[in-house]
Motif scaffolding. Structure first.
Motif, PDB file in Angstrom:
ATOM      1  N   UNK A 173      62.329  38.215  43.594  1.00 30.85           N
ATOM      2  CA  UNK A 173      61.379  37.355  44.381  1.00 30.85           C
ATOM      3  C   UNK A 173      60.044  38.212  44.505  1.00 30.85           C
ATOM      4  N   UNK A 174      60.300  39.468  44.489  1.00 32.07           N
ATOM      5  CA  UNK A 174      59.004  40.308  44.817  1.00 32.07           C
ATOM      6  C   UNK A 174      58.359  40.306  43.372  1.00 32.07           C
ATOM      7  N   UNK A 175      59.063  40.324  42.266  1.00 36.95           N
ATOM      8  CA  UNK A 175      58.428  40.372  40.982  1.00 36.95           C
ATOM      9  C   UNK A 175      57.704  39.065  40.470  1.00 36.95           C
ATOM     10  N   UNK A 176      58.458  37.777  41.203  1.00 37.67           N
ATOM     11  CA  UNK A 176      57.783  36.677  40.971  1.00 37.67           C
ATOM     12  C   UNK A 176      56.342  36.434  41.789  1.00 37.67           C
ATOM     13  N   UNK A 177      56.415  36.902  43.030  1.00 33.18           N
ATOM     14  CA  UNK A 177      55.395  37.177  43.688  1.00 33.18           C
ATOM     15  C   UNK A 177      54.202  37.722  43.269  1.00 33.18           C
ATOM     16  N   UNK A 178      54.356  38.758  42.578  1.00 34.07           N
ATOM     17  CA  UNK A 178      53.222  39.809  41.907  1.00 34.07           C
ATOM     18  C   UNK A 178      52.800  39.026  40.661  1.00 34.07           C
ATOM     19  N   UNK A 179      53.607  38.272  40.088  1.00 35.12           N
ATOM     20  CA  UNK A 179      53.315  37.451  38.930  1.00 35.12           C
ATOM     21  C   UNK A 179      52.507  36.343  39.197  1.00 35.12           C
ATOM     22  N   UNK A 180      52.949  35.733  40.277  1.00 33.29           N
ATOM     23  CA  UNK A 180      52.248  34.499  40.614  1.00 33.29           C
ATOM     24  C   UNK A 180      50.794  34.951  41.304  1.00 33.29           C
ATOM     25  N   UNK A 181      50.635  36.196  41.827  1.00 34.95           N
ATOM     26  CA  UNK A 181      49.522  36.356  42.594  1.00 34.95           C
ATOM     27  C   UNK A 181      48.566  36.674  41.165  1.00 34.95           C
ATOM     28  N   UNK A 182      48.910  37.323  40.347  1.00 35.54           N
ATOM     29  CA  UNK A 182      48.181  37.632  39.131  1.00 35.54           C
ATOM     30  C   UNK A 182      47.923  36.462  38.246  1.00 35.54           C
ATOM     31  N   UNK A 183      48.525  35.446  38.160  1.00 36.34           N
ATOM     32  CA  UNK A 183      48.079  34.341  37.673  1.00 36.34           C
ATOM     33  C   UNK A 183      47.255  33.617  38.497  1.00 36.34           C
ATOM     34  N   UNK A 184      47.386  33.479  39.862  1.00 34.78           N
ATOM     35  CA  UNK A 184      46.291  33.016  40.545  1.00 34.78           C
ATOM     36  C   UNK A 184      45.022  33.837  40.174  1.00 34.78           C
ATOM     37  N   UNK A 185      45.044  34.942  40.348  1.00 34.29           N
ATOM     38  CA  UNK A 185      43.801  35.659  40.349  1.00 34.29           C
ATOM     39  C   UNK A 185      42.859  35.466  38.788  1.00 34.29           C
ATOM     40  N   UNK A 186      44.010  35.280  37.822  1.00 33.15           N
ATOM     41  CA  UNK A 186      43.583  34.842  36.554  1.00 33.15           C
ATOM     42  C   UNK A 186      42.842  33.533  36.437  1.00 33.15           C
ATOM     43  N   UNK A 187      43.389  32.488  37.201  1.00 32.72           N
ATOM     44  CA  UNK A 187      43.071  31.037  37.314  1.00 32.72           C
ATOM     45  C   UNK A 187      41.719  31.117  38.018  1.00 32.72           C
ATOM     46  N   UNK A 188      41.570  31.980  39.282  1.00 26.14           N
ATOM     47  CA  UNK A 188      40.387  31.781  39.850  1.00 26.14           C
ATOM     48  C   UNK A 188      39.217  32.235  39.245  1.00 26.14           C
ATOM     49  N   UNK A 189      39.367  33.493  38.548  1.00 25.54           N
ATOM     50  CA  UNK A 189      38.332  34.103  37.832  1.00 25.54           C
ATOM     51  C   UNK A 189      37.926  33.253  36.547  1.00 25.54           C
ATOM     52  N   UNK A 190      38.736  32.439  36.054  1.00 23.42           N
ATOM     53  CA  UNK A 190      38.360  31.710  34.931  1.00 23.42           C
ATOM     54  C   UNK A 190      37.781  30.260  35.572  1.00 23.42           C
TER      55      UNK A 190
END
Length: 188
Positions: A3-20
């Motif tokens: 769950x912790x790894x999924x959270x970190x991955x989801x947060x990075x995906x969110x930052x990537x989407x917001x940057x794009x």
């Protein structure tokens, strides 16, 4: 642990989407909100009357432009950072008020030039782009796409940061302010 790894991955995906998303936001902010605010103010200056709809339209366009420019400056990717993020405190408390006081004079300047120079405003725009390109020629040679986009957005607000620590953001912002002042002086 999963769950912790999924959270970190989801947060990075969110930052990537917001940057794009910031790259797409540039065109909405500077292709719609900025010209709409400048044109509405120019119409008010020419007619000498203002109604509630115009006040609302100008206010929402200025708000959209200022917020868009603030978020683009804080969250659009640069050469150094593929993913950037900013908190609401950075956006609304630090950058938004400062950006508003940069946007307002530039919108009013553009509006005055539109209202009183009529079709000669295109001459100002061409001169503005040419001089801005000449002043930023060394940056233009290195990254023509981002520098050209930065020059066009600087007509209303400085928000394109190509590389942190680069002099482009400061040089292009100051150049734009000087050219707006010269445009108003020519109008006078």
């Amino acid at each position: 642990k999963k769950a912790g790894n999924d959270y970190v991955e989801a947060k990075e995906q969110y930052k990537r989407l917001m940057t794009d998303f910031q790259e797409m936001k540039v065109y909405e902010t500077f292709g719609e909100s900025a010209p709409q605010a400048a044109l509405q103010i120019a119409i008010v200056l020419q007619t000498g009357t203002i109604n509630t709809t115009q006040i609302f339209t100008i206010f929402t366009s200025l708000l959209s432009l200022t917020l868009g420019a603030s978020e683009i400056m804080l969250m659009m990717k640069t050469k150094d950072n593929e993913f950037r993020e900013a908190s609401w405190k950075q956006t609304w408390i630090l950058v938004f008020p400062v950006m508003f006081f940069v946007v307002m004079p530039r919108i009013l300047s553009a509006s005055l030039l539109m209202a009183y120079s009529k079709e000669l405003v295109y001459v100002f725009l061409i001169i503005y782009v040419i001089i801005s390109m000449l002043v930023n020629l060394d940056h233009l040679r290195r990254d023509p796409g981002h520098v050209t986009l930065g020059i066009l957005t600087n007509l209303f607000a400085p928000c394109i940061v190509i590389q942190e620590g680069s002099s482009y953001f400061e040089t292009s912002g100051v150049t734009s302010s000087i050219l707006h002042s010269l445009g108003l002086l020519a109008l006078f």
